[in-house]
Design a protein around this motif. Structure first.
Motif, mmCIF file in Angstrom:
data_model
loop_
_atom_site.group_PDB
_atom_site.id
_atom_site.type_symbol
_atom_site.label_atom_id
_atom_site.label_comp_id
_atom_site.label_asym_id
_atom_site.label_seq_id
_atom_site.Cartn_x
_atom_site.Cartn_y
_atom_site.Cartn_z
ATOM 1 N N SER A 139 37.577 34.424 26.872
ATOM 2 C CA SER A 139 36.990 35.091 28.031
ATOM 3 C C SER A 139 37.082 36.593 27.889
ATOM 4 O O SER A 139 38.027 37.112 27.291
ATOM 5 C CB SER A 139 37.735 34.683 29.296
ATOM 6 O OG SER A 139 37.652 33.299 29.452
ATOM 7 N N VAL A 169 37.428 34.449 38.338
ATOM 8 C CA VAL A 169 36.222 35.277 38.286
ATOM 9 C C VAL A 169 36.160 36.077 39.586
ATOM 10 O O VAL A 169 36.171 35.506 40.678
ATOM 11 C CB VAL A 169 34.960 34.410 38.132
ATOM 12 C CG1 VAL A 169 33.713 35.280 38.199
ATOM 13 C CG2 VAL A 169 35.017 33.650 36.825
ATOM 14 N N THR A 176 35.078 38.446 34.795
ATOM 15 C CA THR A 176 36.062 37.433 34.428
ATOM 16 C C THR A 176 37.413 38.100 34.201
ATOM 17 O O THR A 176 37.505 39.076 33.450
ATOM 18 C CB THR A 176 35.615 36.720 33.145
ATOM 19 O OG1 THR A 176 34.279 36.290 33.325
ATOM 20 C CG2 THR A 176 36.513 35.544 32.831
#
Lengths: 343, 564
Positions: free
Chosen positions: A337, B333, B338
């Protein structure tokens, strides 16, 4: 906290002899205890011989090292290399340990072992020295005119603060290559690109993939890409064929698999290790680095471990010759991520 | 002696009467005035204790690293250019690999003694870090970081962090599959940094992962930047040791204002110099007999393969363990951004807390004790109850993380479920340090009470005497002066006293709340303690004769009640 822990002397009411101090006095250095060599000249002589022998051992070690170096080839197999490393290393260890133990034996058994006392002094300088230092600084500041000429001071601070830009700007400008960080969101997969085996690059016929098997996949033409390693790091895929009865697909992904064959990114959504351990019975994929576990039969959702997101799925189909091809790139960024991955 | 001879020679300048040593000393002194330093330092006194050698081990393994490292740089090629291997290692002949990896193979197989040097370098790095950590434990548990040595503690802490960076940048250089996956993890962590993650990754790798820039960059960092900083800070660290004079353990004749031991020249020149050779020798022995990082088995880095059971070097294992323990659900999020807390917490926040607590501890303790005096006499760890318990609990957290970093190996070796192990460690990370704190505290207090008991009642002799009245007692032998001094020398540290909340006219004092907070902290540190025996208490105990041991409180109660 028990009462004992807070015990604070407790003997205030005691009528103790008045002359006793509040604390014990340091009894002072204990007397020196002579070693055997200090009393017995023969023991002293023995100590000396031990030191001599140890230095001798070291010299032998050095000679042995040189002999081994010239006499022993490293060879071409693991055994030869191990032999050479072991012999050289042991000889070196003898050469070093001989010197070390000799010096320590010398210090401990022969050198004067009477403890000596040195006084400490406070770290801080005396008030006079401090005043002198301050006076010197003030005199210097006065000489410079720093306090009177405010503009000069600002100009100096300003130019000093600015000049590092001449180094920092070109550094930042270049250190990140082209700084095109959007590359994290795309891979070289595209519509019609064939899936090929890693590392041989052979295309994969859908009919050849048996149920339960796993194929490590790279895109066709990877070695002709501009930066094959960079592309490979993003595009690696695991191809797994399940019994279609075991496969539970989300409605919007019904058309992404082919005859129970699914393709998922091999890059872990945690910190990016290749997810490589497949358990056929449970349909679980395990990342060997941090043990994130993904359920291949269920959209590669995380069932355990430090990853949050499922592995991205590569939509696949077959071309006219029956070879597996991609329908498109991944529909989301692959791998770990990052802040703007959903932008 | 040195000065006298130097000054005489300077005045008379009769070269003929001088030996070659004296002549060169004279030559040097006339140009540097070095006699001042020699006079001051040659007979400088250093105290003796085995635990003082831990720092020496760190220093000598660092020197070993420099020597073996220079050797390695002569043969290693820091480049990711692709070459085809045709060296003697048959398993890889004809395969494509990076020049970095190929040169590591050449260094291992074709340079005579090359593999030995590689293994010595790697072992020395492991020992360097182990020595730093144990040295730091010695400093911590004995309170050697107290004034005036706080700066040196921070320098030492920086050396620890630099050592980790040196190790990581070093074992990543060979560009093998194992280290490449380590770099991939490092990149994944970098990406997780909020806002600038992707840019930071681009900056590190010069573009995408793996790119071609990283190995040369790591090489520069590993052979120039970090060793340069390490050398400078090691020099400063040692300069401070000389300036402050070494701390010493308490004992007869040892005080806070003296240092008792042996002179630098010749005793420590021989002992410490010899010890360098011993450390180097032991590392050579390890390098000779124990294989480490056999990169030829891993293959050149390729983003696709990975080996199971892979682990970083031990000093990075706690980070790895933290990454493994953190549940993935914590990735969030925010809006459209994120925030992978499942990486930020274990890779940045947790090590930040552990290392931060370590770095700042001396300042927190000084604040809690309100002590502004210099301390050159070490604490016996038992006498610093809170510090020792806190240190053990920090180590326990570190140890749990290290074990968690090996959870896969524990699972395969002991045939346990990896999920159960991970859950166990998740719980233990919070529970174990708390238990360790309480247990250590009890042990410390127990040892302190035992010291009191020994001082008051002496050693048990096993000799039972029966009085005419029919009473039995065991005869206790009193401690000798030195034994007793060791157990009573410590100064009790009591919690801070603060001025009351209201002054004499009942007006609430400004700053009381802050003072009260500080006092609470101080109480946390020093409330629970056992104070050393005073001469009066000992005299009182002797008045009783050698009667069986009583708890101090009980005894005090008896005394005040007039029971004899």
């Amino acid at each position: 906290m028990s009462t004992i822990d807070r015990y604070s002397g407790g003997s205030d009411e005691l009528s103790a002899p008045e002359e006793l101090p509040d604390r014990f006095q340091n009894p002072g250095l204990p007397p020196h205890r002579p070693r055997r060599g200090d009393l017995d000249p023969r023991a002293d002589k023995t100590s000396e011989r031990i030191v001599l022998a140890l230095f001798g051992l070291s010299t032998l070690g050095t000679i042995g090292f040189l002999v081994a170096y010239f006499a022993l080839p490293t060879g071409t197999d693991a055994g030869g290399i191990q032999r050479s490393t072991m012999t050289l290393g042991l000889a070196l260890a003898f050469a070093l340990l001989g010197i070390g133990t000799a010096a320590i034996q010398w210090a401990k058994s022969i050198m004067n072992d009477h403890e000596r006392v040195e006084e400490r002094h406070l770290m801080e300088s005396s008030p006079a020295v401090r005043e002198g230092a301050i006076a010197n600084l003030e005199a210097g500041a006065a000489d410079s005119g720093l306090s009177r000429r405010g503009l000069l001071k600002s100009a100096m601070i300003g130019s000093l603060a600015l000049f590092p830009l001449t180094i920092v700007v070109p550094l930042i400008g270049n250190i990140g290559g082209n700084w095109n960080v959007s590359t994290f969101k795309h891979t070289m997969w595209k519509k019609g690109l064939r899936l090929t085996t890693d590392p041989s690059g052979r295309p994969i016929r859908a009919a050849d993939v048996t149920i339960g098997s796993v194929v490590h996949v790279i895109p066709d033409g990877l070695d002709k890409a501009a930066n094959p390693m960079d592309e490979k790091a993003k595009a690696i895929v695991l191809l797994i064929r399940l019994d279609p009865r075991d496969l539970h697909e989300a409605d919007d992904r019904k058309g992404w698999s082919y005859n129970g064959i699914v393709a998922y990114s091999k890059v872990c959504t945690h910190v990016g290790c290749p997810v490589a351990l497949y358990e056929q019975q449970t349909h679980h994929l395990l990342c060997p680095c941090h043990q994130s576990t993904f359920d291949v039969a269920n959209g590669a959702k995380v069932v355990f471990g430090p990853a949050k997101r499922p592995l991205p799925q590569l939509p696949i189909t077959v071309d006219s010759e029956g070879y597996l091809v991609a329908q498109s790139d991944f529909h989301e960024p692959i791998g770990p991520s990052f802040w703007e991955r959903l932008r | 002696m040195t000065t006298t001879s130097t000054t005489t020679s300077r005045r008379t300048a009769t070269r003929g009467s001088q030996g070659p040593a004296a002549a060169s000393a004279d030559w040097l002194d006339q140009r540097t005035g070095i006699a001042v330093a020699v006079k001051g330092l040659a007979r400088k006194i250093f105290p003796d204790h085995w635990s003082f050698m831990l720092g020496e081990v760190a220093l000598y393994s660092f020197i070993t690293l420099l020597i073996s490292g220079v050797f390695l740089t002569m043969f290693f090629v820091p480049s990711t250019n692709e070459v085809t291997y045709n060296g003697p290692w048959t398993a890889l002949q004809g395969t494509r690999m990076s020049e970095a990896y190929a040169s590591t193979l050449r260094l291992s197989f074709e340079v005579r003694g090359g593999l030995l040097m590689r293994q010595i370098h790697h072992w020395a790095a492991l020992i360097f870090m182990a020595a730093i950590v144990t040295h730091m434990m010695r400093i911590f548990f004995t309170g050697a970081f107290r004034k005036p040595r706080e700066i040196n503690w921070v320098i030492g802490f920086t050396l620890l962090v630099l050592g980790m960076a040196a190790g990581f940048s070093g074992y990543s250089l060979p560009d093998d599959v194992l280290s490449g996956n380590g770099l991939r993890i490092a990149q994944g962590i970098t990406l997780a940094v909020p806002i600038i993650g992707t840019y930071a990754s681009y900056a590190l790798f010069g573009g995408e992962f793996p790119g071609t820039a990283l190995i040369p960059r790591l090489f520069t960092v590993h052979v120039l930047l970090i060793p340069g900083l390490l050398l400078a800070l090691v020099g400063l660290h040692l300069a401070f040791v000389f300036l402050h004079k070494h701390t010493q353990f308490p004992g007869s004749g040892r005080t806070n204002t003296n240092v008792v031991g042996y002179p630098l020249f010749p005793v420590y020149v021989a002992k410490a110099g010899g010890f360098f050779f011993v450390v180097f020798g032991v590392i050579a022995l390890l390098g000779a007999t124990m294989q480490i990082n056999p990169v030829w088995n891993y293959g050149s880095y390729d983003p696709s393969p990975v080996s199971a059971g892979a682990q970083p070097d031990w000093y990075m294992l706690f980070l790895e363990g933290a990454l493994r323990l953190m549940p993935g659900q914590t990735e969030v999020v925010l809006g459209s951004f994120t925030v992978p807390l499942n990486i930020i917490v274990p890779a940045m926040i947790l090590p930040g807390i552990l290392l931060g607590a370590l770095a700042l501890y001396p300042f927190v303790e000084a604040y809690a004790s309100g002590d502004h005096r210099e301390h050159h006499l070490l604490d016996r760890p038992r006498n610093a109850t809170f510090r020792t318990s806190f240190g053990v609990s920090l180590l326990t957290a570190f140890f749990v993380l290290v074990l968690a970093g090996s959870n896969d190996l524990i699972a395969t070796q002991f045939h346990l479920s990896i999920n159960d192990i991970t859950w166990t460690f998740r719980v233990l990370l919070f529970v174990a340090p708390a238990i360790a704190f309480l247990v250590t505290k009890r042990i410390c207090l127990g040892l302190q009470r035992r010291d009191r008991e020994l001082v008051l009642h002496g050693h048990e002799t096993g000799r039972i005497v029966r009085f005419a009245s029919g009473e039995y007692i065991e005869v206790h032998a009193p401690l000798d002066e030195d034994e007793r001094w060791l157990r009573v020398q410590q100064e009790p540290v009591r919690p801070l006293q603060i001025a009351p909340a209201e002054d004499s006219r009942g007006v609430r004092r400004k700053g009381y709340a802050a003072d009260r907070r500080r006092q609470r902290l101080s109480q946390l540190f020093y409330e629970d303690r056992v104070e050393p025996v005073t001469p009066r208490e000992l005299a009182a105990a002797h008045e009783h004769g050698a009667h069986p041991v009583l708890e101090p409180a009980e005894e005090a109660a008896q005394i005040s009640a007039g029971v004899h």
